[in-house]
Write a protein that holds these residues in place. Structure first.
Motif, PDB file in Angstrom:
ATOM      1  N   LEU A  21      32.991  47.265  30.001  1.00  0.00           N
ATOM      2  CA  LEU A  21      32.977  47.943  31.173  1.00  0.00           C
ATOM      3  C   LEU A  21      33.859  49.582  31.166  1.00  0.00           C
ATOM      4  CD1 LEU A  21      33.192  45.037  33.754  1.00  0.00           C
ATOM      5  CD2 LEU A  21      31.380  46.237  32.939  1.00  0.00           C
ATOM      6  N   ARG A  22      33.827  49.703  29.920  1.00  0.00           N
ATOM      7  CA  ARG A  22      34.636  50.855  29.666  1.00  0.00           C
ATOM      8  C   ARG A  22      34.077  52.223  30.142  1.00  0.00           C
ATOM      9  NH1 ARG A  22      39.138  52.742  26.120  1.00  0.00           N
ATOM     10  NH2 ARG A  22      38.846  54.860  25.675  1.00  0.00           N
ATOM     11  N   GLY A  23      32.716  52.261  29.724  1.00  0.00           N
ATOM     12  CA  GLY A  23      32.111  53.699  29.747  1.00  0.00           C
ATOM     13  C   GLY A  23      31.577  54.271  31.290  1.00  0.00           C
ATOM     14  N   VAL A  24      31.146  55.306  31.299  1.00  0.00           N
ATOM     15  CA  VAL A  24      30.901  55.689  32.531  1.00  0.00           C
ATOM     16  C   VAL A  24      29.493  55.111  32.901  1.00  0.00           C
ATOM     17  CG1 VAL A  24      30.044  57.563  34.026  1.00  0.00           C
ATOM     18  CG2 VAL A  24      31.775  57.791  32.062  1.00  0.00           C
ATOM     19  N   ALA A  25      29.094  54.412  34.252  1.00  0.00           N
ATOM     20  CA  ALA A  25      27.776  53.895  34.660  1.00  0.00           C
ATOM     21  C   ALA A  25      26.868  54.947  35.017  1.00  0.00           C
ATOM     22  CB  ALA A  25      28.167  53.045  35.952  1.00  0.00           C
ATOM     23  N   ARG A  26      25.779  54.846  34.400  1.00  0.00           N
ATOM     24  CA  ARG A  26      24.533  55.706  34.533  1.00  0.00           C
ATOM     25  C   ARG A  26      23.394  54.852  34.964  1.00  0.00           C
ATOM     26  NH1 ARG A  26      24.751  60.886  32.709  1.00  0.00           N
ATOM     27  NH2 ARG A  26      23.071  60.995  33.900  1.00  0.00           N
ATOM     28  N   GLU A  27      23.359  54.226  36.000  1.00  0.00           N
ATOM     29  CA  GLU A  27      22.603  53.569  36.831  1.00  0.00           C
ATOM     30  C   GLU A  27      21.265  54.535  37.073  1.00  0.00           C
ATOM     31  OE1 GLU A  27      22.120  50.235  37.730  1.00  0.00           O
ATOM     32  OE2 GLU A  27      23.937  49.811  36.839  1.00  0.00           O
ATOM     33  N   LEU A  35      27.645  54.883  29.474  1.00  0.00           N
ATOM     34  CA  LEU A  35      27.740  55.977  28.261  1.00  0.00           C
ATOM     35  C   LEU A  35      29.167  55.904  27.969  1.00  0.00           C
ATOM     36  CD1 LEU A  35      25.421  58.859  29.336  1.00  0.00           C
ATOM     37  CD2 LEU A  35      24.805  56.773  27.815  1.00  0.00           C
ATOM     38  N   THR A  36      29.522  56.187  26.643  1.00  0.00           N
ATOM     39  CA  THR A  36      31.027  56.405  26.293  1.00  0.00           C
ATOM     40  C   THR A  36      30.708  57.392  25.067  1.00  0.00           C
ATOM     41  OG1 THR A  36      33.156  55.719  25.545  1.00  0.00           O
ATOM     42  CG2 THR A  36      31.152  54.676  24.537  1.00  0.00           C
ATOM     43  N   HIS A  37      32.005  58.221  25.055  1.00  0.00           N
ATOM     44  CA  HIS A  37      31.825  59.254  23.685  1.00  0.00           C
ATOM     45  C   HIS A  37      32.782  58.721  22.890  1.00  0.00           C
ATOM     46  CE1 HIS A  37      30.384  61.145  27.448  1.00  0.00           C
ATOM     47  NE2 HIS A  37      29.575  61.927  26.668  1.00  0.00           N
ATOM     48  N   HIS A  38      32.334  59.679  21.416  1.00  0.00           N
ATOM     49  CA  HIS A  38      33.220  59.394  20.308  1.00  0.00           C
ATOM     50  C   HIS A  38      33.303  60.810  19.835  1.00  0.00           C
ATOM     51  CE1 HIS A  38      34.809  57.822  16.507  1.00  0.00           C
ATOM     52  NE2 HIS A  38      33.806  58.687  15.919  1.00  0.00           N
ATOM     53  N   LYS A  39      34.533  61.122  19.867  1.00  0.00           N
ATOM     54  CA  LYS A  39      35.122  62.444  19.028  1.00  0.00           C
ATOM     55  C   LYS A  39      34.139  63.743  19.931  1.00  0.00           C
ATOM     56  CE  LYS A  39      36.725  60.885  14.870  1.00  0.00           C
ATOM     57  NZ  LYS A  39      36.782  61.245  13.415  1.00  0.00           N
ATOM     58  N   GLY A  40      33.995  63.203  21.108  1.00  0.00           N
ATOM     59  CA  GLY A  40      33.402  64.488  21.906  1.00  0.00           C
ATOM     60  C   GLY A  40      32.232  65.060  21.666  1.00  0.00           C
ATOM     61  N   ARG A  41      31.390  64.525  20.666  1.00  0.00           N
ATOM     62  CA  ARG A  41      30.254  65.138  20.266  1.00  0.00           C
ATOM     63  C   ARG A  41      29.183  63.912  20.079  1.00  0.00           C
ATOM     64  NH1 ARG A  41      28.825  69.852  19.153  1.00  0.00           N
ATOM     65  NH2 ARG A  41      27.440  69.315  17.457  1.00  0.00           N
ATOM     66  N   THR A  42      29.548  62.599  20.182  1.00  0.00           N
ATOM     67  CA  THR A  42      28.808  61.623  20.095  1.00  0.00           C
ATOM     68  C   THR A  42      28.544  60.836  21.285  1.00  0.00           C
ATOM     69  OG1 THR A  42      29.073  61.525  17.621  1.00  0.00           O
ATOM     70  CG2 THR A  42      28.177  59.475  18.665  1.00  0.00           C
ATOM     71  N   VAL A  43      27.486  60.632  21.899  1.00  0.00           N
ATOM     72  CA  VAL A  43      27.302  59.733  23.081  1.00  0.00           C
ATOM     73  C   VAL A  43      26.792  58.220  22.635  1.00  0.00           C
ATOM     74  CG1 VAL A  43      26.038  59.301  24.982  1.00  0.00           C
ATOM     75  CG2 VAL A  43      26.666  61.604  24.508  1.00  0.00           C
ATOM     76  N   ILE A  44      27.452  57.178  22.887  1.00  0.00           N
ATOM     77  CA  ILE A  44      27.218  55.907  22.648  1.00  0.00           C
ATOM     78  C   ILE A  44      26.727  55.270  23.935  1.00  0.00           C
ATOM     79  CG2 ILE A  44      27.846  53.478  21.805  1.00  0.00           C
ATOM     80  CD1 ILE A  44      29.995  54.869  20.325  1.00  0.00           C
TER      81      ILE A  44
END
Length: 75
Positions: A21-27, A35-44
């Motif tokens: 439940l860490r990322g931002v919900a995008r219902e 969605l969560t980000h890695h190093k500012g340029r990658t969206v998981i």
């Protein structure tokens, strides 16, 4: 030929603890999507199913790829 990705048992446990439940919900894009980000340029992008206690990685997008458009068509 693509590489096969495997996780050490410890890495799997770490991912389980980190993601659900860490990322931002995008219902607005699709139900259960986060969605969560890695190093500012990658969206998981991943979906959480609370009933089955399952987290599914549905996409990894790098550097300006249109993840919203791509995720709206992934089933």
């Amino acid at each position: 030929m693509p590489y096969r990705v495997v996780f050490a048992p410890e890495a799997g446990t770490q991912l389980e603890a980190l993601f659900p439940l860490r990322g931002v919900a995008r219902e607005d894009i699709r139900p259960g999507l986060r969605l969560t980000h890695h190093k500012g340029r990658t969206v998981i992008a991943y979906a959480v199913d609370e009933v089955s206690q399952r987290v599914a990685i549905v996409g990894v997008f790098y550097g300006g790829q249109d993840h919203e458009d791509a995720l709206s068509v992934i089933l």
